[in-house]
Design a protein around this motif. Structure first.
Motif, short mmCIF file in Angstrom:
data_model
loop_
_atom_site.label_atom_id
_atom_site.label_comp_id
_atom_site.label_asym_id
_atom_site.label_seq_id
_atom_site.Cartn_x
_atom_site.Cartn_y
_atom_site.Cartn_z
N SER A 62 -7.82 -8.29 -5.59
CA SER A 62 -6.54 -8.06 -4.96
C SER A 62 -5.60 -9.25 -5.16
CB SER A 62 -6.74 -7.78 -3.46
OG SER A 62 -5.53 -7.47 -2.83
N TYR A 66 -2.12 -9.32 -7.34
CA TYR A 66 -0.88 -9.84 -6.78
C TYR A 66 -0.27 -10.89 -7.70
CZ TYR A 66 2.40 -12.04 -3.59
OH TYR A 66 3.54 -12.55 -3.04
N GLU A 79 5.47 -3.30 -5.35
CA GLU A 79 4.01 -3.28 -5.55
C GLU A 79 3.34 -4.45 -4.85
OE1 GLU A 79 2.94 -1.83 -9.83
OE2 GLU A 79 4.93 -2.78 -9.86
N LYS A 81 4.50 -6.05 -2.25
CA LYS A 81 4.57 -5.80 -0.81
C LYS A 81 3.47 -4.85 -0.37
CE LYS A 81 7.51 -4.02 2.84
NZ LYS A 81 8.76 -3.32 3.17
N GLU A 82 3.19 -3.82 -1.15
CA GLU A 82 2.13 -2.87 -0.82
C GLU A 82 0.76 -3.55 -0.76
OE1 GLU A 82 1.96 0.35 0.33
OE2 GLU A 82 4.10 -0.09 0.57
N ILE A 83 0.50 -4.41 -1.73
CA ILE A 83 -0.77 -5.17 -1.71
C ILE A 83 -0.87 -5.96 -0.42
CG2 ILE A 83 -2.04 -7.10 -2.76
CD1 ILE A 83 -1.02 -6.07 -5.49
N LYS A 85 0.78 -5.54 2.43
CA LYS A 85 0.69 -4.66 3.60
C LYS A 85 -0.74 -4.14 3.79
CE LYS A 85 3.61 -1.37 4.18
NZ LYS A 85 4.58 -0.26 3.95
N ASN A 86 -1.38 -3.74 2.69
CA ASN A 86 -2.76 -3.25 2.78
C ASN A 86 -3.70 -4.34 3.27
OD1 ASN A 86 -2.11 -0.66 1.92
ND2 ASN A 86 -2.49 -1.13 -0.23
N GLU A 87 -3.52 -5.54 2.74
CA GLU A 87 -4.38 -6.65 3.17
C GLU A 87 -4.12 -7.02 4.63
OE1 GLU A 87 -6.92 -7.51 1.57
OE2 GLU A 87 -6.41 -6.64 -0.38
N LEU A 89 -3.13 -5.00 6.98
CA LEU A 89 -3.75 -3.96 7.80
C LEU A 89 -5.26 -4.22 7.94
CD1 LEU A 89 -3.52 -1.31 9.36
CD2 LEU A 89 -3.81 -0.10 7.19
N GLN A 90 -5.90 -4.57 6.84
CA GLN A 90 -7.33 -4.86 6.90
C GLN A 90 -7.62 -6.07 7.79
OE1 GLN A 90 -9.39 -4.86 3.10
NE2 GLN A 90 -8.05 -3.26 2.34
N ASN A 93 -7.33 -5.04 11.40
CA ASN A 93 -8.54 -4.33 11.81
C ASN A 93 -9.68 -5.30 12.10
OD1 ASN A 93 -7.28 -1.83 11.60
ND2 ASN A 93 -7.97 -1.50 9.51
#
Length: 135
Positions: A62, A66, A79, A81-83, A85-87, A89-90, A93
């Protein structure tokens, strides 16, 4: 700055830095006339970024993706930003899971403290659903 100084600064091994470079998680580091890596400020910033991401559980793949997108310029903002955002979120969690674990452990320690508070009684453990609790 040389690789040894960078590794000491971030408390990581020189092998880790070399690995990150070989996997594309940090940029290729310029070398001096003797072939030794010479880290510029921007390289050190990438090492810091990668180190922080790895400590948070972000995968090498990842981070490398990036960096690859970063090198392609501003047209990859979405793209990247999506990486991130996903990280994010993880990590959120994981923070929630850690918070729950922290609360459970804190509660158990507090219970031990209250039972042991000045008493010389032995504690009896009871196994309950693969966890041990004060009885």
């Amino acid at each position: 700055m040389n690789i040894k100084n960078v590794s000491e600064k971030f408390k990581i091994t020189t092998d880790t830095i070399r690995y990150w470079e070989s996997e594309g998680a940090i940029p290729k580091i310029p070398r001096d006339s003797n072939g030794y890596r010479q880290f510029e400020d921007v390289d050190i910033e990438w090492v810091e970024f990668t180190n922080n991401m790895r400590k948070s559980g972000v995968s090498i793949q990842s981070i490398a993706q990036y960096l690859k997108l970063f090198k392609h310029g501003d047209n990859t903002f979405g793209e990247r930003k999506e990486i991130l955002k996903n990280e994010l979120l993880q990590i959120e969690n994981k923070l929630n899971e850690l918070t729950q674990t922290y609360k459970q452990l804190k509660s158990l320690v507090d219970r031990y403290d209250s039972v042991m508070g000045g008493c010389e009684m032995s504690l009896k453990l009871q196994r309950k659903e693969d966890s041990y609790f004060i009885h």
